[in-house]
Design a protein around this motif. Structure first.
Motif, short mmCIF file in Angstrom:
data_model
loop_
_atom_site.label_atom_id
_atom_site.label_comp_id
_atom_site.label_asym_id
_atom_site.label_seq_id
_atom_site.Cartn_x
_atom_site.Cartn_y
_atom_site.Cartn_z
N THR A 1 7.89 32.56 -30.54
CA THR A 1 9.20 32.69 -31.02
C THR A 1 10.54 32.61 -30.24
O THR A 1 10.72 33.46 -29.20
N PRO A 2 11.14 31.45 -30.48
CA PRO A 2 12.40 31.54 -29.57
C PRO A 2 13.39 32.50 -29.81
O PRO A 2 13.60 32.99 -30.94
N LEU A 3 13.92 32.84 -28.48
CA LEU A 3 15.19 34.13 -28.58
C LEU A 3 16.23 33.37 -27.88
O LEU A 3 16.15 33.16 -26.79
N VAL A 4 17.43 33.38 -28.24
CA VAL A 4 18.30 32.98 -27.65
C VAL A 4 19.88 33.86 -27.87
O VAL A 4 20.02 34.56 -29.03
N GLN A 5 20.63 34.23 -26.91
CA GLN A 5 21.60 34.96 -27.05
C GLN A 5 22.77 34.29 -27.23
O GLN A 5 23.00 33.22 -26.23
N CYS A 6 23.77 34.59 -28.24
CA CYS A 6 25.04 33.65 -28.18
C CYS A 6 26.21 34.40 -28.69
O CYS A 6 26.03 35.78 -28.79
N ASP A 7 27.39 33.75 -28.67
CA ASP A 7 28.33 34.41 -29.45
C ASP A 7 28.56 33.52 -30.75
O ASP A 7 28.88 32.32 -30.72
N ALA A 8 28.46 33.98 -31.89
CA ALA A 8 28.28 33.25 -32.91
C ALA A 8 30.01 32.58 -33.34
O ALA A 8 30.03 31.44 -34.05
N ARG A 9 30.80 32.93 -32.65
CA ARG A 9 32.24 32.12 -32.65
C ARG A 9 32.16 30.86 -31.64
O ARG A 9 33.35 30.30 -31.85
N GLU A 10 31.35 30.67 -30.72
CA GLU A 10 31.26 29.94 -29.74
C GLU A 10 30.15 28.67 -30.10
O GLU A 10 28.93 29.11 -30.43
N ARG A 11 30.63 27.49 -30.05
CA ARG A 11 29.74 26.46 -30.51
C ARG A 11 28.62 26.19 -29.55
O ARG A 11 27.48 25.91 -29.96
N THR B 1 30.14 33.28 -39.82
CA THR B 1 30.71 32.90 -38.50
C THR B 1 29.89 31.80 -38.07
O THR B 1 30.55 31.04 -37.64
N LEU B 2 28.52 32.00 -37.66
CA LEU B 2 27.87 30.89 -37.00
C LEU B 2 28.03 29.73 -37.91
O LEU B 2 28.08 28.48 -37.17
N ILE B 3 27.66 29.59 -39.12
CA ILE B 3 27.73 28.57 -40.09
C ILE B 3 29.12 27.72 -39.99
O ILE B 3 29.27 26.52 -39.79
N ARG B 4 30.07 28.62 -39.76
CA ARG B 4 31.59 27.98 -39.96
C ARG B 4 31.66 27.23 -38.42
O ARG B 4 32.28 26.23 -38.40
N THR B 5 31.22 27.84 -37.32
CA THR B 5 31.34 27.40 -35.96
C THR B 5 30.59 26.20 -35.89
O THR B 5 31.33 25.14 -35.09
#
Ligand SMILES: Nc1nc2c(ncn2[C@@H]2O[C@H](COP(=O)(O)OP(=O)(O)O)[C@@H](O)[C@H]2O)c(=O)[nH]1
Ligand SMILES: [Mg+2]
Length: 204
Positions: free
Chosen positions: A169-179, A37-41
């Motif tokens: 180490t970076p930590l990021v919270q995301c939604d893989a469907r959103e750019r 999903t993330l790569i598609r996004t």
């Protein structure tokens, strides 16, 4: 065929200027965490996927509990590309997170500068084996927490403690469907990987 690049009437080559930095990055994590999903996004080109329908032979190996819509699994690789600036192009290789694909994982990760380890807070423990694989390769990595609606929300601090992350180490919270959040996660990784390339830095 003539191998010299064609030119227009002004003598300008059709090929774009060579990008200054090409980075190969791996997107990894347990089954169903949102790699494809993330790569598609993020990809600016049609992505290449080698999803396969799950078959009876993966029953008991790929845990679909809590993932009722999940009928495919990545058995080889996802591929996408993202140009961040004119001079920075990120190539994303999604790799299967299942440990039984370790030899394939190592082949795909060869030459990569960093890994984005995706995490689902409903199953934090599933990410430990993947993080071990990444660390064994000596790859700098960043963690992307892919937020699912029914997943417990934790602060970054709590997640860092649970995942035993190095402070660098970076930590990021995301939604893989959103750019927006997904780009943020990938850029955090790219910056971290470039920092680790600097001879004065130890990889985190
Ligand atoms: N709600 C929600 N669903 C997601 C998110 N990311 C992925 N999904 C869904 O979760 C499932 C697994 O994602 P997928 O990208 O195939 O996982 P992979 O096995 O890691 O490649 C798919 O059905 C996606 O549509 C997310 O951020 N939020
Ligand atoms: Mg996949």
């Amino acid at each position: 065929m003539d191998s010299v690049p064609s030119t227009d009437r002004r003598g300008v080559g059709y090929l774009p200027n060579a990008a200054e930095t090409l980075m190969k990055l791996v997107v990894t994590g347990p089954f169903g965490v949102g790699k494809t999903t993330l790569i598609r996004t993020l990809s600016e080109i049609p992505t290449l996927h080698t999803e396969e329908a799950m078959t009876q032979s993966s029953a008991g190996l790929d845990d679909t509990a809590g993932l009722p819509g999940k009928t495919t699994t990545t058995v080889a690789v996802d591929f996408g590309r993202l140009t961040v600036q004119d001079d920075l192009v990120l190539y994303m290789f999604g790799t299967p997170g299942q440990e039984r694909f370790l030899p394939l994982w190592e082949d795909i990760a060869r030459g990569a500068l960093g890994a984005l380890v995706m995490v689902d807070t409903r199953r934090l423990g599933d990410s430990f084996a993947v993080m071990d694989m990444v660390e064994d390769q000596g790859l700098p990595y960043a963690v992307a927490v892919n937020r699912f609606p029914d997943a417990p929300a934790h602060t970054d601090e709590v997640l860092r403690t649970h995942l035993d992350l190095d402070p660098r180490t970076p930590l990021v919270q995301c939604d893989a469907r959103e750019r927006h959040g997904s780009i943020h996660a990938l850029i955090a990784l790219a910056e971290h990987a470039l920092t680790c390339l600097s001879p004065t830095q130890d990889p985190a």
